[in-house]
Motif scaffolding. Structure first.
Motif, mmCIF file in Angstrom:
data_model
loop_
_atom_site.group_PDB
_atom_site.id
_atom_site.type_symbol
_atom_site.label_atom_id
_atom_site.label_comp_id
_atom_site.label_asym_id
_atom_site.label_seq_id
_atom_site.Cartn_x
_atom_site.Cartn_y
_atom_site.Cartn_z
ATOM 1 N N SER A 73 -18.090 4.064 0.278
ATOM 2 C CA SER A 73 -16.632 4.827 0.599
ATOM 3 C C SER A 73 -16.934 6.415 1.384
ATOM 4 O O SER A 73 -15.314 6.639 1.678
ATOM 5 C CB SER A 73 -16.771 5.388 -0.901
ATOM 6 O OG SER A 73 -16.754 4.010 -2.314
ATOM 7 N N LEU A 76 -15.369 5.011 4.492
ATOM 8 C CA LEU A 76 -14.106 4.768 4.850
ATOM 9 C C LEU A 76 -12.968 6.785 5.364
ATOM 10 O O LEU A 76 -12.080 6.447 5.775
ATOM 11 C CB LEU A 76 -13.452 4.272 3.753
ATOM 12 C CG LEU A 76 -13.221 2.659 3.619
ATOM 13 C CD1 LEU A 76 -12.876 2.545 2.255
ATOM 14 C CD2 LEU A 76 -12.664 2.141 4.863
ATOM 15 N N LEU A 77 -13.959 7.662 4.331
ATOM 16 C CA LEU A 77 -13.391 8.722 5.144
ATOM 17 C C LEU A 77 -13.778 9.575 5.784
ATOM 18 O O LEU A 77 -12.149 10.070 6.630
ATOM 19 C CB LEU A 77 -13.714 9.485 3.640
ATOM 20 C CG LEU A 77 -13.614 8.997 2.205
ATOM 21 C CD1 LEU A 77 -13.628 10.649 0.928
ATOM 22 C CD2 LEU A 77 -12.167 8.617 1.662
ATOM 23 N N VAL A 87 -10.189 5.813 -3.251
ATOM 24 C CA VAL A 87 -10.620 4.721 -2.800
ATOM 25 C C VAL A 87 -10.427 3.370 -3.676
ATOM 26 O O VAL A 87 -11.174 3.212 -4.231
ATOM 27 C CB VAL A 87 -12.159 5.216 -2.456
ATOM 28 C CG1 VAL A 87 -12.631 3.861 -1.725
ATOM 29 C CG2 VAL A 87 -11.852 6.162 -1.402
ATOM 30 N N TYR A 88 -9.830 2.263 -2.542
ATOM 31 C CA TYR A 88 -10.033 1.143 -3.834
ATOM 32 C C TYR A 88 -11.177 -0.173 -3.571
ATOM 33 O O TYR A 88 -11.038 -0.711 -2.692
ATOM 34 C CB TYR A 88 -8.380 0.240 -3.405
ATOM 35 C CG TYR A 88 -8.278 -0.568 -4.389
ATOM 36 C CD1 TYR A 88 -8.021 -0.689 -5.286
ATOM 37 C CD2 TYR A 88 -8.794 -1.916 -3.961
ATOM 38 C CE1 TYR A 88 -7.345 -2.138 -6.132
ATOM 39 C CE2 TYR A 88 -8.296 -3.491 -4.478
ATOM 40 C CZ TYR A 88 -7.548 -3.429 -5.397
ATOM 41 O OH TYR A 88 -7.943 -4.544 -5.883
ATOM 42 N N TRP A 89 -11.570 -0.704 -4.509
ATOM 43 C CA TRP A 89 -12.687 -1.684 -3.725
ATOM 44 C C TRP A 89 -12.714 -2.771 -4.918
ATOM 45 O O TRP A 89 -11.663 -2.761 -5.751
ATOM 46 C CB TRP A 89 -14.725 -1.400 -5.053
ATOM 47 C CG TRP A 89 -15.129 -0.023 -4.821
ATOM 48 C CD1 TRP A 89 -14.603 0.733 -3.190
ATOM 49 C CD2 TRP A 89 -15.444 0.402 -5.320
ATOM 50 N NE1 TRP A 89 -15.478 2.082 -3.792
ATOM 51 C CE2 TRP A 89 -15.758 2.188 -4.799
ATOM 52 C CE3 TRP A 89 -15.950 0.389 -6.338
ATOM 53 C CZ2 TRP A 89 -16.810 2.870 -5.052
ATOM 54 C CZ3 TRP A 89 -16.899 1.239 -6.825
ATOM 55 C CH2 TRP A 89 -17.336 2.598 -6.873
ATOM 56 N N ALA A 114 -12.598 -2.835 1.256
ATOM 57 C CA ALA A 114 -12.292 -1.758 0.765
ATOM 58 C C ALA A 114 -11.540 -0.494 1.201
ATOM 59 O O ALA A 114 -11.482 -0.721 2.658
ATOM 60 C CB ALA A 114 -14.195 -0.887 0.038
ATOM 61 N N ALA A 116 -9.136 3.125 1.860
ATOM 62 C CA ALA A 116 -8.609 4.541 1.092
ATOM 63 C C ALA A 116 -7.772 4.713 1.454
ATOM 64 O O ALA A 116 -6.841 5.141 2.865
ATOM 65 C CB ALA A 116 -9.784 5.711 1.778
#
Length: 286
Positions: A73, A76-77, A87-89, A114, A116
């Motif tokens: 996560s 990702l950012l 953030v989607y998992w 994942a 974002a």
């Protein structure tokens, strides 16, 4: 947008999943959403624990050779230069020939995704979001404590709300008991008492609901986790809707009738102020 898929960082339009992925065929997977404010997550440990609980309940083993989801996560950012995001998992059982029973675990690798999604930055002056809602029959399955990607009932009810010119649908069982909304937990107020459906497996153990309960108790409100009817919902002084991306919102209209005189009530305003203070302290934002 850069996404994470099975150990790779890819442009979104290049991230491909085989058609026999069991998430696509059967909705055989679970998910989680974590809110970041200025690169700092809210309740990361709680989200990780809830994700692991969902995985355990559906008997999916997260791959040992992949980074933990909190590490993914944060990267990702960075990849997307997005300090404020949800953030989607998503983890599915993986790719296998289409049969209902589990495929052999030793030859089926789970699919890990994942993404974002950008969100608004923290705003200490933000007002409570007002929402309009309808009531709908509860048609979901009996294991809502599992954060399953099988969300068709929620989708249908969410669209029914949109068709009615509203923002949300609050779900009511056949016996008249209110559970939650399609994507938010529901809390009603009666005087200084807050009432919300208990964690009996029929609702999600919402992390924002946990935070709201803690903040309310610290503020001196009485909080009861108990069953309440749709009649009590309709007569409530205030109706709060809480969730990861919603934060703490106020239902100001239910089934075309005003709630709390058609504007966010004092408890919603108070708890949202306390929630913002919690975010500011936890995430070091102003």
């Amino acid at each position: 947008m850069i996404v994470y898929l099975n150990g790779q960082w890819l442009p979104q339009d290049q991230a491909m999943i085989p058609i026999e992925d069991r998430g696509f065929m059967f909705a055989d997977g679970v998910y989680e959403v974590v809110r970041f404010y200025n690169h700092h997550p809210i309740a990361m440990d709680d989200h990780l624990h809830r994700m692991q609980t969902s995985l355990d309940r559906v008997r999916i083993q997260y791959p040992d050779d992949l980074p933990p989801l909190d590490v993914i996560s944060r990267k990702l950012l960075e990849h997307n230069d997005t300090p404020d995001a949800s953030v989607y998992w998503q983890v599915t059982r993986g790719v296998a020939p289409r049969k209902h029973k589990f495929p052999p675990a030793e030859t089926t690798r789970p699919t890990v995704l994942a993404v974002a999604y950008p969100q608004h930055a923290f705003d200490a002056a933000a007002p409570v979001t007002p929402l309009k809602a309808i009531t709908r029959p509860e048609i979901r399955w009996a294991y809502c404590a599992i954060k399953s990607i099988s969300l068709l009932p929620n989708v249908l009810d969410a669209q029914a709300a949109v068709d009615a010119g509203c923002d949300e649908a609050i779900l009511v069982r056949e016996d008249g008991i209110v559970t939650e909304a399609t994507a938010r937990s529901v809390i009603i107020t009666e005087g200084k008492t807050l009432l919300t459906h208990p964690l009996d497996g029929r609702i999600l153990d919402s992390i924002t609901r946990r935070i709201a309960i803690q903040l309310a108790q610290e503020a001196g409100y009485i909080v009861r986790e108990d069953y309440f009817s749709v009649d009590r919902l309709r007569s409530a002084e205030e109706i709060l809707a809480v969730g990861t991306t919603t934060e703490i919102a106020s239902i100001i209209e239910l089934d075309s009738k005003p709630v709390s005189h058609g504007k966010p009530g004092p408890i919603a305003v108070d708890l949202f102020e306390r929630f913002k203070q919690h975010v500011a302290k936890t995430c070091n934002v102003k």
